[in-house]
Scaffold this motif. Structure first.
Motif, short mmCIF file in Angstrom:
data_model
loop_
_atom_site.label_atom_id
_atom_site.label_comp_id
_atom_site.label_asym_id
_atom_site.label_seq_id
_atom_site.Cartn_x
_atom_site.Cartn_y
_atom_site.Cartn_z
N LEU A 119 0.95 -1.16 -0.05
CA LEU A 119 0.23 -0.09 0.10
C LEU A 119 0.67 1.46 -0.03
N ALA A 120 2.10 1.41 0.42
CA ALA A 120 2.98 2.33 0.69
C ALA A 120 3.00 3.30 -0.57
N PRO A 121 3.26 2.48 -1.88
CA PRO A 121 3.37 3.61 -3.06
C PRO A 121 1.96 4.29 -3.42
N MET A 122 1.01 3.37 -3.08
CA MET A 122 -0.47 3.88 -3.64
C MET A 122 -0.74 5.00 -2.59
N ILE A 123 -0.41 5.21 -1.66
CA ILE A 123 -0.68 6.15 -0.28
C ILE A 123 -0.04 7.47 -0.85
N LYS A 124 1.08 7.30 -1.40
CA LYS A 124 1.90 8.60 -2.12
C LYS A 124 1.06 9.14 -2.93
N ARG A 125 0.56 8.59 -3.79
CA ARG A 125 -0.33 9.01 -4.96
C ARG A 125 -1.62 9.50 -4.50
N GLN A 126 -2.28 9.26 -3.27
CA GLN A 126 -3.21 9.73 -2.88
C GLN A 126 -3.10 11.08 -1.99
N SER A 127 -2.12 11.43 -2.09
CA SER A 127 -1.71 12.83 -0.96
C SER A 127 -2.56 14.01 -1.20
N ASN A 128 -3.09 14.16 -2.41
CA ASN A 128 -4.13 15.16 -2.45
C ASN A 128 -5.59 14.83 -2.35
N GLY A 129 -5.73 13.41 -2.58
CA GLY A 129 -6.98 12.83 -2.10
C GLY A 129 -8.38 13.38 -2.83
N ILE A 130 -9.41 12.37 -2.53
CA ILE A 130 -10.59 12.83 -2.96
C ILE A 130 -11.45 12.24 -1.91
N SER A 131 -13.07 12.50 -2.01
CA SER A 131 -13.89 12.18 -1.02
C SER A 131 -14.24 10.57 -1.00
N VAL A 132 -13.72 9.70 -0.31
CA VAL A 132 -14.07 8.40 -0.41
C VAL A 132 -15.64 8.00 0.36
N LEU A 133 -16.59 7.42 -0.22
CA LEU A 133 -17.78 7.40 0.56
C LEU A 133 -17.72 5.85 1.35
N ARG A 134 -17.04 5.18 0.54
CA ARG A 134 -16.49 3.63 1.51
C ARG A 134 -17.64 2.57 1.26
N ASP A 135 -18.79 2.95 1.07
CA ASP A 135 -19.86 1.74 0.89
C ASP A 135 -20.81 1.91 -0.31
N TYR A 136 -19.77 2.62 -1.42
CA TYR A 136 -20.58 2.89 -2.74
C TYR A 136 -20.88 1.44 -3.52
N HIS A 137 -22.19 0.91 -3.36
CA HIS A 137 -22.51 -0.41 -3.98
C HIS A 137 -24.12 -0.22 -4.27
N ALA A 138 -24.46 -1.38 -4.89
CA ALA A 138 -25.75 -1.25 -5.45
C ALA A 138 -27.00 -1.38 -4.25
N GLU A 139 -26.64 -1.84 -3.05
CA GLU A 139 -27.54 -1.65 -2.08
C GLU A 139 -27.60 -0.27 -1.45
N ASN A 140 -26.63 0.81 -1.77
CA ASN A 140 -26.64 2.09 -1.05
C ASN A 140 -26.89 2.98 -2.11
N ILE A 141 -27.40 2.72 -3.55
CA ILE A 141 -27.65 3.61 -4.41
C ILE A 141 -29.12 3.60 -4.67
N MET A 142 -29.96 4.54 -4.66
CA MET A 142 -31.22 4.77 -4.93
C MET A 142 -31.54 5.22 -6.41
N LEU A 143 -32.43 4.60 -7.04
CA LEU A 143 -32.59 5.00 -8.51
C LEU A 143 -34.05 5.70 -8.56
N LEU A 144 -33.56 7.15 -8.62
CA LEU A 144 -34.75 7.92 -8.42
C LEU A 144 -35.31 8.40 -9.71
N GLY A 145 -36.58 8.60 -9.64
CA GLY A 145 -37.32 8.94 -10.81
C GLY A 145 -37.76 7.71 -11.70
N GLY A 146 -37.80 6.73 -11.06
CA GLY A 146 -38.41 5.51 -12.01
C GLY A 146 -37.76 5.05 -13.08
#
Length: 328
Positions: free
Chosen positions: A170-197
């Motif tokens: 993981l060490a080389p990857m962590i260097k590449r995430q230094s600026n980072g983005i927001s990670v929701l951590r449980d982004y999958h089909a049971e936590n995504i709602m399809l709005l509007g039918g």
């Protein structure tokens, strides 16, 4: 309804929903409980009880506000009492991505296209004011496998070598995430709602209260190596390519995707074992073979060689071929 949490009716009355009908909603793997409220007019809302000290609704409220301010569709907050764990929100309805696709498999590509595009948009925003997804956090998560899964299989393993292998990977990857983005951590089909039918409408997000600042591949792995539903390999590859083409992912992205896939899947194997052994929720064990198969694919990437060697030395082939083994 006799098993309602203490203070239930008082909170509803203060929020202006005291006369609403109450419909319990099946919960998740946490202490949180959910209820749908329905007024005589037909208007609905969702009530979450996240009772202290086991739960704290403040992160949910903070992340929801941040997401709404940055172009994502989190539920609007109608009322809250953080100290007592009550949160009343907009109701996104019943069309979760998983059940929608179970009933309409022809919509799979469109739904995943929209979910990937939402991640691309999220990752163009500056990182939220969340804690860092740092090495101690990654290692604490991967250690769940040696802490829970290995004892459940009566395995005496090299836990220190396991941690060291993960740190090396993981060490080389962590260097590449230094600026980072927001990670929701449980982004999958049971936590995504399809709005509007329809699957291409704006997608609603739930269960994001554990957000951190980390690597852009994490939520993509969560979506495409879903512990709860089978994502065809050709669809995973197509969506991975879609994300790469639409983002500023670098030449290391596929390797980092494999790193985080293996890391997340090792964590999930540990969590699902803990849910069964400690919390009396054996239904999660049936998902482990799916998670294990994804982890084996990730371990085949050269970036995972130190961890793959640890698995070769510590987890018997028969357990691995059985998708993690059997549980008694």
């Amino acid at each position: 309804m006799s098993d309602l949490p203490e203070g239930f009716h008082d909170f509803l009355a203060s929020a202006g929903w005291g006369k609403a009908a109450i419909e319990p909603i099946p919960g998740d793997a946490s202490f949180r409980r959910y209820f749908r409220l329905r007024r005589e007019s037909g208007e609905t809302a969702m009530l979450m009880h996240a009772p202290p000290p086991e739960e704290d609704p403040a992160p949910f409220l903070d992340v929801a506000a941040w997401l709404c301010e940055h172009g994502q569709r989190a539920p609007a907050i109608l009322s809250a009492d953080k100290g007592k764990g009550w949160v009343l929100t907009e109701d996104f309805g019943d069309d979760r991505m998983r059940e929608w696709l179970d009933a309409r498999p022809q919509d799979e590509n469109a739904a995943y296209d929209a979910a990937v595009d939402a991640l691309v948009a999220l990752h163009r925003e500056p990182a939220g004011p969340f804690a860092a997804y740092d090495m101690p956090t990654y290692l604490r998560e991967t250690a769940l496998l040696t802490q829970w899964y290995c004892p459940a299989q009566s395995l005496d393993v090299d836990a220190a070598g396991y941690d060291a292998a993960w740190e090396e990977v993981l060490a080389p990857m962590i260097k590449r995430q230094s600026n980072g983005i927001s990670v929701l951590r449980d982004y999958h089909a049971e936590n995504i709602m399809l709005l509007g039918g329809r699957p291409t409408a704006p997608q609603g997000l739930i269960d994001f209260q554990d957000a951190l600042v980390g690597h852009r591949a994490y939520d993509l792995v969560s979506l495409l190596q879903d512990a709860r539903r089978d994502v065809p390999l050709e669809l995973e590859e197509a969506m991975l390519a879609r994300y790469i083409a639409a983002s500023d992912a670098d030449e290391h992205f596929r390797a980092d995707y494999a790193r985080l896939g293996a890391q997340r899947n090792a964590k999930i194997v540990g969590i699902f074992t803990r849910l069964a052994k400690r919390d009396g929720k054996p239904r999660y064990l049936a998902m482990i073979p799916r998670v294990w198969a994804a982890m084996e694919r990730d371990l085949a990437h050269p970036a995972l060689t130190p961890v793959a060697k640890w698995f070769d030395a510590n987890i018997p082939d028969d357990l691995r071929r059985a998708g993690g083994g059997t549980f008694v």
